[in-house]
Design an enzyme around this catalytic site. Structure first.
Site, PDB file in Angstrom:
ATOM      1  N   LYS A  79       0.935  -1.265   0.075  1.00  0.00           N
ATOM      2  CA  LYS A  79       0.126   0.085   0.042  1.00  0.00           C
ATOM      3  C   LYS A  79       1.102   1.109  -0.011  1.00  0.00           C
ATOM      4  O   LYS A  79       1.740   1.523   1.043  1.00  0.00           O
ATOM      5  CB  LYS A  79      -0.957  -0.053   1.152  1.00  0.00           C
ATOM      6  CG  LYS A  79      -1.986   1.067   1.222  1.00  0.00           C
ATOM      7  CD  LYS A  79      -2.603   1.425   2.436  1.00  0.00           C
ATOM      8  CE  LYS A  79      -2.019   2.644   3.315  1.00  0.00           C
ATOM      9  NZ  LYS A  79      -1.741   3.914   2.452  1.00  0.00           N
ATOM     10  N   SER A 124       4.636   6.889  11.034  1.00  0.00           N
ATOM     11  CA  SER A 124       4.611   7.709  12.564  1.00  0.00           C
ATOM     12  C   SER A 124       4.423   6.630  13.655  1.00  0.00           C
ATOM     13  O   SER A 124       4.006   5.657  13.379  1.00  0.00           O
ATOM     14  CB  SER A 124       3.525   8.448  12.361  1.00  0.00           C
ATOM     15  OG  SER A 124       2.002   7.905  12.542  1.00  0.00           O
ATOM     16  N   VAL A 180       0.900   5.686  14.330  1.00  0.00           N
ATOM     17  CA  VAL A 180       0.125   4.667  13.583  1.00  0.00           C
ATOM     18  C   VAL A 180       1.059   3.148  13.782  1.00  0.00           C
ATOM     19  O   VAL A 180       0.286   2.241  13.661  1.00  0.00           O
ATOM     20  CB  VAL A 180       0.213   4.825  12.225  1.00  0.00           C
ATOM     21  CG1 VAL A 180      -0.351   3.808  11.030  1.00  0.00           C
ATOM     22  CG2 VAL A 180      -0.537   6.177  11.837  1.00  0.00           C
ATOM     23  N   GLU A 227       9.246   1.069  11.584  1.00  0.00           N
ATOM     24  CA  GLU A 227      10.392   1.920  11.453  1.00  0.00           C
ATOM     25  C   GLU A 227       9.796   3.246  11.644  1.00  0.00           C
ATOM     26  O   GLU A 227       8.900   3.613  10.555  1.00  0.00           O
ATOM     27  CB  GLU A 227      11.278   1.967  10.016  1.00  0.00           C
ATOM     28  CG  GLU A 227      12.531   2.436  10.268  1.00  0.00           C
ATOM     29  CD  GLU A 227      12.736   3.975  10.118  1.00  0.00           C
ATOM     30  OE1 GLU A 227      12.997   4.547  11.034  1.00  0.00           O
ATOM     31  OE2 GLU A 227      12.473   4.288   8.870  1.00  0.00           O
ATOM     32  N   CYS A 268      13.030  10.735   8.722  1.00  0.00           N
ATOM     33  CA  CYS A 268      13.025  10.280   9.938  1.00  0.00           C
ATOM     34  C   CYS A 268      14.368  10.433  10.439  1.00  0.00           C
ATOM     35  O   CYS A 268      14.465  10.672  11.676  1.00  0.00           O
ATOM     36  CB  CYS A 268      12.631   8.775   9.982  1.00  0.00           C
ATOM     37  SG  CYS A 268      12.182   8.045   8.604  1.00  0.00           S
ATOM     38  N   GLU A 272       9.053  14.987  17.439  1.00  0.00           N
ATOM     39  CA  GLU A 272       9.273  15.009  16.125  1.00  0.00           C
ATOM     40  C   GLU A 272       8.274  15.859  15.237  1.00  0.00           C
ATOM     41  O   GLU A 272       7.063  15.750  15.447  1.00  0.00           O
ATOM     42  CB  GLU A 272       9.231  13.511  15.525  1.00  0.00           C
ATOM     43  CG  GLU A 272       9.636  13.399  13.891  1.00  0.00           C
ATOM     44  CD  GLU A 272       9.709  12.155  13.529  1.00  0.00           C
ATOM     45  OE1 GLU A 272       8.572  11.068  13.550  1.00  0.00           O
ATOM     46  OE2 GLU A 272      10.626  11.514  12.704  1.00  0.00           O
TER      47      GLU A 272
HETATM   48  C1  UN1 Z   1      14.446   8.543   6.302  1.00  0.00           C
HETATM   49  O1  UN1 Z   1      14.997   9.159   6.941  1.00  0.00           O
HETATM   50  O2  UN1 Z   1      13.039   8.586   6.177  1.00  0.00           O
HETATM   51  O3  UN1 Z   1      19.710   8.107   5.284  1.00  0.00           O
HETATM   52  C2  UN1 Z   1      14.774   7.622   5.297  1.00  0.00           C
HETATM   53  C3  UN1 Z   1      18.916   8.736   4.510  1.00  0.00           C
HETATM   54  C4  UN1 Z   1      18.193   8.140   3.381  1.00  0.00           C
HETATM   55  C5  UN1 Z   1      17.047   7.389   3.972  1.00  0.00           C
HETATM   56  C6  UN1 Z   1      16.291   8.248   4.920  1.00  0.00           C
HETATM   57  N1  UN1 Z   1      19.209   7.283   2.810  1.00  0.00           N
HETATM   58  O4  UN1 Z   1      18.897   9.938   4.968  1.00  0.00           O
END
Ligand code: UN1
Length: 507
Positions: free
Chosen positions: A186, A240, A243, A261, A295, A396
């Site tokens: 999805k 998030s 979720v 993650e 993230c 965050e």
């Molecule tokens: C993410 O931060 O959501 O390490 C992924 C990084 C990228 C992947 C980030 N290669 O910043």
């Protein structure tokens, strides 16, 4: 999708359907949603199905059926399809990057990087087709052979985020496929086109029908039924923490392996001996690259009090010069936020930080005016005077907002860096090798950078975090293979007699 003609039609009409069992499928719900350009909301990228449980069920049935043949295709052959996918993605890189900037907003240079990350994953996982190592080990009994082998898990359900619209789906799909699983994905509702482009490429590279299926839609209607479905054997989710908690709890109720993650509040520590110019460059890229929507984004900068003033002045000066705009326009460095909700979150946190007593040094507001009128633009924002307990230092934002904190000693810096509920990425700028190694050891995070910002992970190393960032799994590297396979231990007794482990010890 197998026929190229069909693809063209899909692109032209910009009305996408689900991709199930190697065919386009109109959703049972008959509902669709719009995918619009966040830099110019009058630009409609396409309409996509707002699917429901029945659509998910159709896709899972197709994946389950395909699993019976795909699992028997030798892994090196499965890998060849991934290799070809990597080659095709390289040919299509410019077009796919363009599509991605249009639907997600980040600048073209970065969306090229996103496609490149999928290419890297394709080649890396193609190599794994000739490894997928297990172990052989001596048996405790005579004339008996013992080994462990990796088996596919079955049907994998995947829920993808919008910030890395092709890279992250590739982190999920490619290892799953090389291991012999079939998939239902999805895509994120803000960026479905890039998932379609990715799966189109797999199909063009020769992926058999039903092996990957796309069901587009929203979390409650399409995501939740995927997690709950009894024939989905594993779930991979990026998004998030809010979720993720629901996904994890639902998966747990079904005893389903589940990789989560989630968020980060990533700290960059700048010691007094750091190369300050380099640290400022890193901070700009880490905090405002991808409009802060990673993230791994650098969302806290911890400054030794001796260099705080100098660093801050330089960072503010450079930040104010950043060009914010449509990511397709040459020279633009920071794109829009992905949607109205995200920009509201940035605004909310600016209000929170001000109320907490932090000093706003740059940005802090939406950008209006002619160049920004049609999109979700937010000015790169810096808060100084932030204390470790403030919400702006703990939660965050997922936007272009960075918090500056100060410390007196290395020990205090580590304590502040670790004093949060997340543990994804961290960084330290120093020229002192002892401190660098202590930081590598003591920072509580899945990733630590030395003399580089908190972003920039490479696909052949494990990606993920500790504490509330995840639940112990890793994407990238061989960690991904551990999630998408299950161990089987095999014993072959060639003695022609009954040998009882732990009993016939030969004493
Ligand atoms: C993410 O931060 O959501 O390490 C992924 C990084 C990228 C992947 C980030 N290669 O910043």
């Amino acid at each position: 999708m197998a026929a190229k003609k069909n693809t063209k039609k899909q692109t032209k009409t910009t009305q996408f359907k689900n991709w199930i069992g190697g065919k386009w499928a109109v959703p049972h719900t008959r509902k669709t949603f719009e995918n619009r350009n966040p830099a110019d909301t009058s630009d409609l990228v396409g309409t996509f199905p707002a699917s429901g449980p029945q659509d998910v069920d159709d896709a899972v049935v197709a994946a389950k059926e395909a699993f019976q043949t795909w699992r028997l295709v030798p892994a090196p052959k499965r890998a060849e399809i991934l290799y070809r996918t990597g080659e095709l993605l390289a040919e299509r890189k410019e077009q796919y990057a363009h599509d991605m900037t249009r639907e997600m907003g980040k600048v073209l240079e970065e969306t090229r990087g996103d496609v490149q990350e999928a290419i890297d994953t394709a080649f890396y996982m193609a190599g794994e087709g000739r490894r997928l190592f297990g172990h052989t080990t001596p048996s405790e009994l005579q004339s008996k052979f013992a080994m462990s082998v990796r088996m596919p898990v079955g049907v994998c359900g995947m829920i993808a985020p919008w910030n890395f619209p092709m890279a992250i789906p590739s982190w999920k799909l490619f290892p799953a496929l090389v291991c012999g699983n079939t998939c239902v994905i999805k895509p994120a509702e803000d960026t479905p086109l890039s998932t379609y482009n990715l799966v189109q490429t797999l199909v063009d590279a020769g992926l058999p029908k039903g092996v990957v299926n796309i069901v587009a839609g929203f979390g409650p209607d399409a995501g939740a039924p995927l997690v709950e479905h009894p024939d989905v054997d594993a779930i991979s989710f990026t998004g998030s923490s809010e979720v993720g908690r629901m996904v994890g709890q639902t998966a747990a109720a079904h005893f389903k392996p589940c990789s989560l993650e989630m968020g980060g509040k990533n700290a960059m520590i700048v010691m007094e001996d750091a190369n300050l110019e380099l640290a400022v460059e890193g901070a700009l890229w880490g905090a405002f690259g991808t409009t802060g929507q990673r993230c791994t984004a650098t969302s806290r900068i911890l400054l030794h009090k001796k260099i705080a003033k100098q660093f801050t002045a330089r960072l503010v000066e450079r930040t104010e010069k950043l060009r914010v705009g449509n990511g397709l326009v040459q020279g633009v460095q920071v794109g829009p936020q992905v949607n109205a909700q995200q920009i509201e979150t940035s605004e909310r946190y600016v209000a929170i930080a001000l109320a907490e007593g932090a000093n706003l040094l740059a940005g802090g507001k939406r950008l209006k005016g002619k160049a920004h009128a049609e999109g979700h633009f937010f000015a790169p924002t810096i808060f100084a005077g932030v204390k470790p307990g403030m919400r702006i230092a703990q939660e965050e934002v997922f936007g272009p907002v960075v918090a500056l904190l100060q410390f007196d000693s290395f020990e205090q810096a580590i304590e502040i860096a670790n004093g949060i509920s997340y543990g994804l990425s961290t960084s330290i700028y120093t020229r002192d090798v002892n401190r660098a190694y202590r930081a590598m050891r003591d920072l509580e995070a899945g990733i630590t950078y030395v003399n580089a910002p908190t972003i920039g992970a490479e696909v052949h190393l494990p990606f993920g975090g500790v504490k509330q960032t995840g639940n112990g799994h890793r994407e990238g590297g061989t960690g991904a293979l551990d999630f998408y396979t299950t161990w089987k231990s095999v014993y072959v007794d060639y003695s022609d007699r009954l040998q009882r482990a732990q009993i016939d010890t030969g004493e």
